[in-house]
Design a protein around this motif. Structure first.
Motif, PDB file in Angstrom:
ATOM      1  N   THR A 168       0.839  -1.193   0.000  1.00 59.29           N
ATOM      2  CA  THR A 168       0.000   0.000   0.000  1.00 59.29           C
ATOM      3  C   THR A 168       0.874   1.244   0.000  1.00 59.29           C
ATOM      4  OG1 THR A 168      -1.717  -1.169   1.241  1.00 59.29           O
ATOM      5  CG2 THR A 168      -1.813   1.238   1.256  1.00 59.29           C
ATOM      6  N   LYS A 169       0.501   2.221  -0.827  1.00 65.27           N
ATOM      7  CA  LYS A 169       1.251   3.472  -0.895  1.00 65.27           C
ATOM      8  C   LYS A 169       0.741   4.454   0.157  1.00 65.27           C
ATOM      9  CE  LYS A 169       0.056   3.684  -5.191  1.00 65.27           C
ATOM     10  NZ  LYS A 169      -0.172   4.128  -6.591  1.00 65.27           N
ATOM     11  N   LEU A 170       1.667   5.053   0.888  1.00 72.74           N
ATOM     12  CA  LEU A 170       1.336   6.113   1.843  1.00 72.74           C
ATOM     13  C   LEU A 170       2.173   7.344   1.495  1.00 72.74           C
ATOM     14  CD1 LEU A 170       1.220   4.278   5.314  1.00 72.74           C
ATOM     15  CD2 LEU A 170      -0.721   5.218   4.038  1.00 72.74           C
ATOM     16  N   MET A 171       1.533   8.347   0.911  1.00 76.45           N
ATOM     17  CA  MET A 171       2.289   9.549   0.552  1.00 76.45           C
ATOM     18  C   MET A 171       2.884  10.237   1.777  1.00 76.45           C
ATOM     19  SD  MET A 171       0.761  12.590   1.651  1.00 76.45           S
ATOM     20  CE  MET A 171       1.487  13.717   0.490  1.00 76.45           C
ATOM     21  N   GLU A 172       2.308   9.945   2.942  1.00 73.05           N
ATOM     22  CA  GLU A 172       2.811  10.584   4.176  1.00 73.05           C
ATOM     23  C   GLU A 172       4.257  10.237   4.470  1.00 73.05           C
ATOM     24  OE1 GLU A 172      -1.592  10.600   4.358  1.00 73.05           O
ATOM     25  OE2 GLU A 172      -0.128   9.043   3.883  1.00 73.05           O
ATOM     26  N   PHE A 173       4.745   9.124   3.921  1.00 74.56           N
ATOM     27  CA  PHE A 173       6.141   8.738   4.164  1.00 74.56           C
ATOM     28  C   PHE A 173       7.044   9.043   2.982  1.00 74.56           C
ATOM     29  CE2 PHE A 173       3.940   6.189   7.399  1.00 74.56           C
ATOM     30  CZ  PHE A 173       4.673   6.573   8.515  1.00 74.56           C
ATOM     31  N   ARG A 174       6.630  10.037   2.176  1.00 70.09           N
ATOM     32  CA  ARG A 174       7.533  10.565   1.162  1.00 70.09           C
ATOM     33  C   ARG A 174       8.792  11.141   1.813  1.00 70.09           C
ATOM     34  NH1 ARG A 174       3.789  14.513  -2.616  1.00 70.09           N
ATOM     35  NH2 ARG A 174       2.521  12.895  -3.652  1.00 70.09           N
ATOM     36  N   GLU A 175       9.775  11.390   0.952  1.00 62.96           N
ATOM     37  CA  GLU A 175      10.944  12.131   1.400  1.00 62.96           C
ATOM     38  C   GLU A 175      10.544  13.565   1.717  1.00 62.96           C
ATOM     39  OE1 GLU A 175      13.462  12.370   2.975  1.00 62.96           O
ATOM     40  OE2 GLU A 175      15.048  11.526   1.707  1.00 62.96           O
ATOM     41  N   GLN A 176      11.393  14.269   2.445  1.00 63.40           N
ATOM     42  CA  GLN A 176      11.212  15.702   2.667  1.00 63.40           C
ATOM     43  C   GLN A 176      11.091  16.399   1.308  1.00 63.40           C
ATOM     44  OE1 GLN A 176      14.378  17.400   5.022  1.00 63.40           O
ATOM     45  NE2 GLN A 176      13.998  19.460   4.250  1.00 63.40           N
ATOM     46  N   PHE A 177      10.249  17.420   1.232  1.00 70.36           N
ATOM     47  CA  PHE A 177      10.115  18.199  -0.004  1.00 70.36           C
ATOM     48  C   PHE A 177      11.101  19.359   0.032  1.00 70.36           C
ATOM     49  CE2 PHE A 177       7.478  21.365  -2.590  1.00 70.36           C
ATOM     50  CZ  PHE A 177       7.998  20.900  -3.785  1.00 70.36           C
ATOM     51  N   TYR A 178      11.984  19.413  -0.992  1.00 68.11           N
ATOM     52  CA  TYR A 178      13.045  20.416  -1.036  1.00 68.11           C
ATOM     53  C   TYR A 178      12.689  21.637  -1.878  1.00 68.11           C
ATOM     54  CZ  TYR A 178      15.738  16.485   0.805  1.00 68.11           C
ATOM     55  OH  TYR A 178      16.184  15.428   1.570  1.00 68.11           O
ATOM     56  N   GLY A 179      11.470  21.674  -2.419  1.00 72.72           N
ATOM     57  CA  GLY A 179      11.025  22.852  -3.145  1.00 72.72           C
ATOM     58  C   GLY A 179      11.959  23.243  -4.274  1.00 72.72           C
ATOM     59  N   TYR A 180      12.364  24.499  -4.284  1.00 70.35           N
ATOM     60  CA  TYR A 180      13.230  25.063  -5.324  1.00 70.35           C
ATOM     61  C   TYR A 180      14.510  24.258  -5.522  1.00 70.35           C
ATOM     62  CZ  TYR A 180      16.413  28.522  -7.446  1.00 70.35           C
ATOM     63  OH  TYR A 180      17.317  29.170  -8.248  1.00 70.35           O
ATOM     64  N   PHE A 181      14.947  23.581  -4.482  1.00 74.23           N
ATOM     65  CA  PHE A 181      16.247  22.896  -4.527  1.00 74.23           C
ATOM     66  C   PHE A 181      16.162  21.475  -5.083  1.00 74.23           C
ATOM     67  CE2 PHE A 181      16.440  26.111  -1.198  1.00 74.23           C
ATOM     68  CZ  PHE A 181      17.578  26.815  -1.586  1.00 74.23           C
ATOM     69  N   GLU A 182      14.959  21.011  -5.433  1.00 70.35           N
ATOM     70  CA  GLU A 182      14.810  19.672  -6.005  1.00 70.35           C
ATOM     71  C   GLU A 182      15.685  19.532  -7.257  1.00 70.35           C
ATOM     72  OE1 GLU A 182      12.633  16.936  -5.312  1.00 70.35           O
ATOM     73  OE2 GLU A 182      11.988  17.810  -3.415  1.00 70.35           O
ATOM     74  N   GLY A 183      16.436  18.431  -7.317  1.00 73.08           N
ATOM     75  CA  GLY A 183      17.253  18.138  -8.485  1.00 73.08           C
ATOM     76  C   GLY A 183      18.604  18.836  -8.516  1.00 73.08           C
ATOM     77  N   ASN A 215      22.456  19.911  -7.315  1.00 76.48           N
ATOM     78  CA  ASN A 215      23.606  19.257  -6.710  1.00 76.48           C
ATOM     79  C   ASN A 215      23.534  19.416  -5.195  1.00 76.48           C
ATOM     80  OD1 ASN A 215      26.565  19.847  -5.581  1.00 76.48           O
ATOM     81  ND2 ASN A 215      26.728  18.327  -7.212  1.00 76.48           N
ATOM     82  N   SER A 216      23.628  18.308  -4.463  1.00 76.73           N
ATOM     83  CA  SER A 216      23.363  18.350  -3.024  1.00 76.73           C
ATOM     84  C   SER A 216      24.300  19.266  -2.238  1.00 76.73           C
ATOM     85  CB  SER A 216      23.393  16.929  -2.438  1.00 76.73           C
ATOM     86  OG  SER A 216      22.287  16.197  -2.889  1.00 76.73           O
ATOM     87  N   PRO A 217      25.635  19.160  -2.399  1.00 77.82           N
ATOM     88  CA  PRO A 217      26.501  20.052  -1.613  1.00 77.82           C
ATOM     89  C   PRO A 217      26.240  21.531  -1.901  1.00 77.82           C
ATOM     90  CG  PRO A 217      27.769  18.209  -2.493  1.00 77.82           C
ATOM     91  CD  PRO A 217      26.427  18.149  -3.139  1.00 77.82           C
ATOM     92  N   GLU A 218      25.950  21.846  -3.166  1.00 80.93           N
ATOM     93  CA  GLU A 218      25.666  23.235  -3.525  1.00 80.93           C
ATOM     94  C   GLU A 218      24.387  23.722  -2.846  1.00 80.93           C
ATOM     95  OE1 GLU A 218      24.753  25.977  -7.508  1.00 80.93           O
ATOM     96  OE2 GLU A 218      25.140  23.822  -7.698  1.00 80.93           O
ATOM     97  N   ALA A 219      23.362  22.874  -2.868  1.00 85.65           N
ATOM     98  CA  ALA A 219      22.083  23.262  -2.251  1.00 85.65           C
ATOM     99  C   ALA A 219      22.248  23.491  -0.756  1.00 85.65           C
ATOM    100  CB  ALA A 219      21.038  22.180  -2.517  1.00 85.65           C
ATOM    101  N   TRP A 220      22.923  22.578  -0.086  1.00 80.24           N
ATOM    102  CA  TRP A 220      23.041  22.710   1.368  1.00 80.24           C
ATOM    103  C   TRP A 220      23.957  23.864   1.767  1.00 80.24           C
ATOM    104  CZ3 TRP A 220      19.385  21.253   4.169  1.00 80.24           C
ATOM    105  CH2 TRP A 220      18.646  20.101   3.864  1.00 80.24           C
ATOM    106  N   PHE A 221      24.913  24.228   0.909  1.00 74.89           N
ATOM    107  CA  PHE A 221      25.716  25.423   1.184  1.00 74.89           C
ATOM    108  C   PHE A 221      24.839  26.666   1.113  1.00 74.89           C
ATOM    109  CE2 PHE A 221      28.219  29.059  -0.221  1.00 74.89           C
ATOM    110  CZ  PHE A 221      29.176  29.116   0.779  1.00 74.89           C
ATOM    111  N   MET A 222      23.979  26.729   0.090  1.00 71.49           N
ATOM    112  CA  MET A 222      23.083  27.881  -0.050  1.00 71.49           C
ATOM    113  C   MET A 222      22.118  27.981   1.133  1.00 71.49           C
ATOM    114  SD  MET A 222      22.232  27.546  -4.129  1.00 71.49           S
ATOM    115  CE  MET A 222      21.017  28.876  -4.113  1.00 71.49           C
TER     116      MET A 222
END
Length: 219
Positions: free
Chosen positions: A81-96, A98-105
């Motif tokens: 059964t799918k539960l959308m409640e256990f999705r990953e955190q939503f990163y908004g503008y930062f989706e997709g 580069n991770s180190p760049e996003a977290w630095f910003m």
């Protein structure tokens, strides 16, 4: 209410995992090595007497869950059964991004150089609040929004769980890390992300959570 166990599995490795990109509500398929490691986890869990199986509604979690269920002793009785409640955190503008760049910003306005530095100087909830603040659209989830969603997921599982049940839940790295941080009394180092297809064990007793193990490789 009941007392039961949740087997929290992180999905297999995806293409965005391979390229170290932010993958929250965005989704990429399991990479070939991600399929293989998920299959190995499925074999390791095949004799667990699961009474129910859940995943987030992201394809990477759904596919990992199916691989595990197809190998399980109860495969003829389990209906994932799918539960959308256990999705990953939503990163908004930062989706997709580069991770180190996003977290630095995200961290730089608060004197932090990245994700781990934010945790060290503040806490894990601050990574969510700072991300919403840094998002020019403010679409990213803050801590309050995130935990409201996750708690709805636990409430949904409570409705079907019975005493002694073992329940499979395939979710995501930051979600598993966040649940561990919140419900383990500081027993585990959450600066280390759970590895793909790793196991984290959670006991839920009459609505109260306790994480008893974190980031176990079971293959």
């Amino acid at each position: 209410m009941a007392k039961y166990q949740i087997y929290l599995i992180r999905h297999g490795r995806t293409w965005f995992n391979r390229y170290n990109k932010m993958q929250g509500w965005s989704d990429t398929p399991l990479a070939p090595d991600g399929v293989e490691i998920a299959k190995k986890a499925a074999v390791a869990l095949k004799d667990v007497d699961f009474s129910a199986a859940f995943s987030s509604d992201a394809r990477r979690a759904i596919d990992t869950c199916k691989l595990i269920v197809d190998e399980n002793m109860n495969k003829d009785k389990l209906n994932p059964t799918k539960l959308m409640e256990f999705r990953e955190q939503f990163y908004g503008y930062f989706e997709g991004m580069n991770s180190p760049e996003a977290w630095f910003m995200v961290g730089q306005p608060h004197g932090a150089k990245g994700f781990s530095d934010i945790i060290d100087k503040y806490d894990l909830n601050a990574t969510k609040d700072f991300m919403k603040e840094a998002d020019p659209f403010h679409d990213a989830e803050n801590a309050e929004e995130y935990w409201t969603r996750i708690n709805r997921g636990f409430d949904a599982i409570d409705k079907i769980a019975k005493d002694g049940d073992k329940i499979l839940l395939v979710s995501h790295g930051t979600t598993i890390r966040s649940i561990t941080d919140r419900y383990s009394d500081g027993q585990f180092d959450v600066t280390d992300s759970p590895r793909n297809s790793s196991l984290t064990m959670l006991e839920r007793d009459n609505g109260k959570n306790l994480v008893t193990s974190y980031n176990q490789m079971i293959i």
